[in-house]
Enzyme design. Sequence first.
Site, PDB file in Angstrom:
ATOM      1  N   ARG A 286      11.589  -0.355  -1.455  1.00  0.00           N
ATOM      2  CA  ARG A 286      12.626  -1.099  -2.171  1.00  0.00           C
ATOM      3  C   ARG A 286      13.483  -0.111  -2.946  1.00  0.00           C
ATOM      4  O   ARG A 286      13.229   1.075  -2.953  1.00  0.00           O
ATOM      5  CB  ARG A 286      11.980  -2.104  -3.142  1.00  0.00           C
ATOM      6  CG  ARG A 286      11.343  -3.323  -2.504  1.00  0.00           C
ATOM      7  CD  ARG A 286      12.300  -4.481  -2.249  1.00  0.00           C
ATOM      8  NE  ARG A 286      13.314  -4.627  -3.279  1.00  0.00           N
ATOM      9  CZ  ARG A 286      13.124  -5.180  -4.476  1.00  0.00           C
ATOM     10  NH1 ARG A 286      11.945  -5.665  -4.797  1.00  0.00           N
ATOM     11  NH2 ARG A 286      14.105  -5.275  -5.348  1.00  0.00           N
TER      12      ARG A 286
ATOM     13  N   ARG B 253      13.371  -8.833   8.381  1.00  0.00           N
ATOM     14  CA  ARG B 253      14.212  -8.866   9.583  1.00  0.00           C
ATOM     15  C   ARG B 253      14.060  -7.568  10.387  1.00  0.00           C
ATOM     16  O   ARG B 253      13.889  -7.586  11.607  1.00  0.00           O
ATOM     17  CB  ARG B 253      15.686  -9.061   9.158  1.00  0.00           C
ATOM     18  CG  ARG B 253      16.705  -8.924  10.272  1.00  0.00           C
ATOM     19  CD  ARG B 253      18.120  -8.894   9.694  1.00  0.00           C
ATOM     20  NE  ARG B 253      18.348  -7.752   8.808  1.00  0.00           N
ATOM     21  CZ  ARG B 253      18.772  -6.554   9.217  1.00  0.00           C
ATOM     22  NH1 ARG B 253      19.015  -6.331  10.491  1.00  0.00           N
ATOM     23  NH2 ARG B 253      18.966  -5.586   8.349  1.00  0.00           N
ATOM     24  N   ARG B 254      14.110  -6.429   9.692  1.00  0.00           N
ATOM     25  CA  ARG B 254      13.960  -5.143  10.384  1.00  0.00           C
ATOM     26  C   ARG B 254      12.536  -4.948  10.903  1.00  0.00           C
ATOM     27  O   ARG B 254      12.327  -4.477  12.019  1.00  0.00           O
ATOM     28  CB  ARG B 254      14.328  -3.991   9.444  1.00  0.00           C
ATOM     29  CG  ARG B 254      15.826  -3.912   9.142  1.00  0.00           C
ATOM     30  CD  ARG B 254      16.114  -2.864   8.069  1.00  0.00           C
ATOM     31  NE  ARG B 254      17.551  -2.739   7.821  1.00  0.00           N
ATOM     32  CZ  ARG B 254      18.086  -2.475   6.626  1.00  0.00           C
ATOM     33  NH1 ARG B 254      17.300  -2.330   5.572  1.00  0.00           N
ATOM     34  NH2 ARG B 254      19.390  -2.370   6.485  1.00  0.00           N
TER      35      ARG B 254
ATOM     36  N   LYS C 256      25.184 -11.274   2.124  1.00  0.00           N
ATOM     37  CA  LYS C 256      23.787 -11.272   2.599  1.00  0.00           C
ATOM     38  C   LYS C 256      22.784 -11.448   1.454  1.00  0.00           C
ATOM     39  O   LYS C 256      21.632 -11.807   1.687  1.00  0.00           O
ATOM     40  CB  LYS C 256      23.475  -9.996   3.393  1.00  0.00           C
ATOM     41  CG  LYS C 256      23.419  -8.735   2.574  1.00  0.00           C
ATOM     42  CD  LYS C 256      23.042  -7.531   3.438  1.00  0.00           C
ATOM     43  CE  LYS C 256      23.070  -6.244   2.647  1.00  0.00           C
ATOM     44  NZ  LYS C 256      22.143  -6.213   1.507  1.00  0.00           N
TER      45      LYS C 256
ATOM     46  N   CYS D 116      13.532 -16.003   1.922  1.00  0.00           N
ATOM     47  CA  CYS D 116      13.711 -14.554   2.014  1.00  0.00           C
ATOM     48  C   CYS D 116      12.584 -13.876   2.799  1.00  0.00           C
ATOM     49  O   CYS D 116      12.667 -12.689   3.088  1.00  0.00           O
ATOM     50  CB  CYS D 116      13.869 -13.922   0.643  1.00  0.00           C
ATOM     51  SG  CYS D 116      12.336 -13.768  -0.253  1.00  0.00           S
TER      52      CYS D 116
END
Length: 310
Positions: A150, A132-133, A82, A243
């Site tokens: 992060r 994505r989340r 990923k 990204c």
Amino acid sequence: MSTAAIRIVSRSSPMALAQVERVRAELAVLHPGLRTEVVPVTTSGDRWMGDLAKLGGKGAFTKEVDAALLAGEADLAVHCVKDIPADRPLPAGTVFAAFLKRDDIRDALIHPGGATLDELPAGTRIGTSSVRRIAQLAASHPELECVPMRGNANRRLEKLAAGEADALLLAVAGLERIGRTDVITETLSVDTMCPPIGAGILALQCREDDTATIDAVSGLGDPPSWKEATAERMFLHVLQGHCNSPIAGYARAERNGELSLRARVFTPDGKTVLNAHEWAGPLDPATLGTSVAVALLRQGARELIDGIAH
């Protein structure tokens, strides 16, 4: 096998080193006499705590590892699939020698109060920097608030304990690798939170001319994982996702050999969701990945992805 040790390059985070230990353990079973040593590197992605896109995206976690491999300072790199950019090819002169047996692809909710995702009160701050989340939460739980977070999993758990967020979303596989499944409140289904491309798969990368290392490690490869990773990475490659693109999906190789790929593309606010799900039938995995990407492009995925700043 020669007596020379295989030098394995890795990010120096606890999770990356745990992944290397898995590879070393599996190699020791496959080739009992083989010696291995670890060459840790700190990547720009590990050092930088800001927006990944400003570093040029996901390559931030693989660039220094690739450089050590190409310079001959190491023989083998261990990557999470990923984290490997799919919108551009692998660095020239390197190949995937194996994809290991896939781990859990799901996401986990960590909430100190023990609430499930559906039980979280409005305004709960979810720590995540994953587009994505964020997009999927915006679609399914718009009353929750995402706050940027992060750092490696251990670091995020520290930030949660320090009150920087009320809950976290982390990959189940990552928590398993660092031995912290005890913190999981709820494991989310892939319908609730569709995983990232390549979730739960470790890839072994070598120099393409290093046949000795390739031969030594290729036996660790898992054929279903190879099919799934190949379909998923081709899908992402055809979409040319970056990204900052909220793209999710997973392939599944059934025991009877059937392969399917389900994929989704979102707008960052979660208001638009494009869906595709196809079976390979006689198609090879890469063709399945291409076909699913084309199905989403027909629904407008290109405009959606290109409309997101990166």
